[in-house]
Write a protein that holds these residues in place. Structure first.
Motif, PDB file in Angstrom:
ATOM      1  N   VAL A  31       0.835  -1.210   0.000  1.00 23.47           N
ATOM      2  CA  VAL A  31       0.000   0.000   0.000  1.00 23.47           C
ATOM      3  C   VAL A  31       0.865   1.254   0.000  1.00 23.47           C
ATOM      4  O   VAL A  31       0.692   2.144  -0.837  1.00 23.47           O
ATOM      5  N   TRP A  32       1.794   1.333   0.934  1.00 30.66           N
ATOM      6  CA  TRP A  32       2.627   2.542   1.041  1.00 30.66           C
ATOM      7  C   TRP A  32       3.504   2.744  -0.178  1.00 30.66           C
ATOM      8  O   TRP A  32       3.691   3.873  -0.633  1.00 30.66           O
ATOM      9  N   THR A  33       4.029   1.669  -0.735  1.00 31.76           N
ATOM     10  CA  THR A  33       4.880   1.780  -1.924  1.00 31.76           C
ATOM     11  C   THR A  33       4.089   2.342  -3.095  1.00 31.76           C
ATOM     12  O   THR A  33       4.543   3.262  -3.782  1.00 31.76           O
ATOM     13  N   ALA A  34       2.913   1.789  -3.328  1.00 30.92           N
ATOM     14  CA  ALA A  34       2.074   2.261  -4.430  1.00 30.92           C
ATOM     15  C   ALA A  34       1.627   3.697  -4.201  1.00 30.92           C
ATOM     16  O   ALA A  34       1.663   4.526  -5.116  1.00 30.92           O
ATOM     17  N   ALA A  35       1.216   4.013  -2.979  1.00 19.37           N
ATOM     18  CA  ALA A  35       0.723   5.361  -2.672  1.00 19.37           C
ATOM     19  C   ALA A  35       1.820   6.408  -2.846  1.00 19.37           C
ATOM     20  O   ALA A  35       1.603   7.442  -3.481  1.00 19.37           O
ATOM     21  N   THR A  82      -1.887  15.355  -2.557  1.00 17.12           N
ATOM     22  CA  THR A  82      -1.562  14.853  -1.231  1.00 17.12           C
ATOM     23  C   THR A  82      -2.823  14.433  -0.478  1.00 17.12           C
ATOM     24  O   THR A  82      -2.858  13.366   0.147  1.00 17.12           O
ATOM     25  N   LEU A  83      -3.850  15.244  -0.534  1.00 15.28           N
ATOM     26  CA  LEU A  83      -5.110  14.901   0.125  1.00 15.28           C
ATOM     27  C   LEU A  83      -5.724  13.637  -0.468  1.00 15.28           C
ATOM     28  O   LEU A  83      -6.267  12.794   0.265  1.00 15.28           O
ATOM     29  N   GLY A  84      -5.627  13.485  -1.781  1.00 12.50           N
ATOM     30  CA  GLY A  84      -6.143  12.278  -2.426  1.00 12.50           C
ATOM     31  C   GLY A  84      -5.428  11.028  -1.932  1.00 12.50           C
ATOM     32  O   GLY A  84      -6.059  10.014  -1.630  1.00 12.50           O
ATOM     33  N   ILE A  85      -4.109  11.105  -1.806  1.00 14.16           N
ATOM     34  CA  ILE A  85      -3.345   9.951  -1.321  1.00 14.16           C
ATOM     35  C   ILE A  85      -3.640   9.697   0.154  1.00 14.16           C
ATOM     36  O   ILE A  85      -3.699   8.543   0.592  1.00 14.16           O
ATOM     37  N   LEU A  86      -3.851  10.743   0.931  1.00 12.19           N
ATOM     38  CA  LEU A  86      -4.221  10.551   2.335  1.00 12.19           C
ATOM     39  C   LEU A  86      -5.553   9.826   2.455  1.00 12.19           C
ATOM     40  O   LEU A  86      -5.730   8.970   3.336  1.00 12.19           O
ATOM     41  N   VAL A  87      -6.486  10.130   1.576  1.00 13.28           N
ATOM     42  CA  VAL A  87      -7.770   9.422   1.563  1.00 13.28           C
ATOM     43  C   VAL A  87      -7.551   7.955   1.198  1.00 13.28           C
ATOM     44  O   VAL A  87      -8.144   7.057   1.808  1.00 13.28           O
ATOM     45  N   VAL A  88      -6.692   7.701   0.232  1.00 12.19           N
ATOM     46  CA  VAL A  88      -6.369   6.319  -0.141  1.00 12.19           C
ATOM     47  C   VAL A  88      -5.797   5.568   1.053  1.00 12.19           C
ATOM     48  O   VAL A  88      -6.220   4.445   1.362  1.00 12.19           O
ATOM     49  N   LEU A  89      -4.837   6.173   1.737  1.00  6.09           N
ATOM     50  CA  LEU A  89      -4.205   5.514   2.883  1.00  6.09           C
ATOM     51  C   LEU A  89      -5.208   5.279   4.016  1.00  6.09           C
ATOM     52  O   LEU A  89      -5.188   4.222   4.653  1.00  6.09           O
ATOM     53  N   ALA A  90      -6.087   6.232   4.240  1.00  8.88           N
ATOM     54  CA  ALA A  90      -7.109   6.067   5.276  1.00  8.88           C
ATOM     55  C   ALA A  90      -8.065   4.935   4.896  1.00  8.88           C
ATOM     56  O   ALA A  90      -8.413   4.095   5.734  1.00  8.88           O
ATOM     57  N   GLU A  92      -7.490   2.396   2.862  1.00 15.96           N
ATOM     58  CA  GLU A  92      -6.755   1.125   2.953  1.00 15.96           C
ATOM     59  C   GLU A  92      -6.600   0.698   4.411  1.00 15.96           C
ATOM     60  O   GLU A  92      -6.720  -0.476   4.732  1.00 15.96           O
ATOM     61  N   GLY A  93      -6.331   1.653   5.280  1.00 13.01           N
ATOM     62  CA  GLY A  93      -6.197   1.346   6.704  1.00 13.01           C
ATOM     63  C   GLY A  93      -7.486   0.796   7.279  1.00 13.01           C
ATOM     64  O   GLY A  93      -7.479  -0.198   8.017  1.00 13.01           O
ATOM     65  N   MET A  94      -8.608   1.427   6.945  1.00 11.62           N
ATOM     66  CA  MET A  94      -9.904   0.945   7.434  1.00 11.62           C
ATOM     67  C   MET A  94     -10.233  -0.427   6.855  1.00 11.62           C
ATOM     68  O   MET A  94     -10.741  -1.298   7.556  1.00 11.62           O
ATOM     69  N   PHE A  95      -9.936  -0.621   5.570  1.00 16.61           N
ATOM     70  CA  PHE A  95     -10.202  -1.903   4.933  1.00 16.61           C
ATOM     71  C   PHE A  95      -9.365  -3.008   5.577  1.00 16.61           C
ATOM     72  O   PHE A  95      -9.880  -4.071   5.904  1.00 16.61           O
ATOM     73  N   ASN A  96      -8.086  -2.747   5.759  1.00 17.35           N
ATOM     74  CA  ASN A  96      -7.205  -3.753   6.359  1.00 17.35           C
ATOM     75  C   ASN A  96      -7.593  -4.054   7.803  1.00 17.35           C
ATOM     76  O   ASN A  96      -7.496  -5.193   8.257  1.00 17.35           O
TER      77      ASN A  96
END
Length: 109
Positions: A31-35, A82-90, A92-96
């Motif tokens: 996740v982090w690598t792709a983001a 940056t905000l878009g990637i933060l949403v992605v990370l959030a 992914e975090g909730m999904f995981n």
């Protein structure tokens, strides 16, 4: 659409999410690598806009090139990416977290 929020920033916000989903669909990157990769790529494209890459490559008359690459640098685009990637990370975090909770409940049930 000619407004002060969606038109100028919505596309930049959504494009990093789309690119992330595209990368994750065809690769097994973490996740982090792709983001971070998508974010750095987006920053690179924006930086190239600062140097007027479309004009340097001779594509200034190509409407498609101007749309895809872009023609103007703005700091707010970097914030939108940056905000878009933060949403992605959030997300992914909730999904995981949900996946891990489901695994833990299945093991102990």
């Amino acid at each position: 659409m000619h407004d002060a929020l969606i038109r100028p920033y919505g596309g930049d916000f959504l494009v990093v999410i789309l690119l992330y989903c595209l990368i994750k669909s065809f690769s097994n990157l973490r996740v982090w690598t792709a983001a971070i990769g998508v974010l750095l790529f987006s920053y690179l494209v924006e930086t190239l806009q600062f140097f007027h890459i479309v004009n340097l490559l001779g594509f200034e008359k190509s409407r498609i090139a101007c749309i895809i690459i872009g023609t103007s640098f703005t700091w707010s685009d970097l914030v939108a990416y940056t905000l878009g990637i933060l949403v992605v990370l959030a997300a992914e975090g909730m999904f995981n977290e949900r996946v891990n909770d489901a695994k833990n409940n299945t093991i102990y049930s």
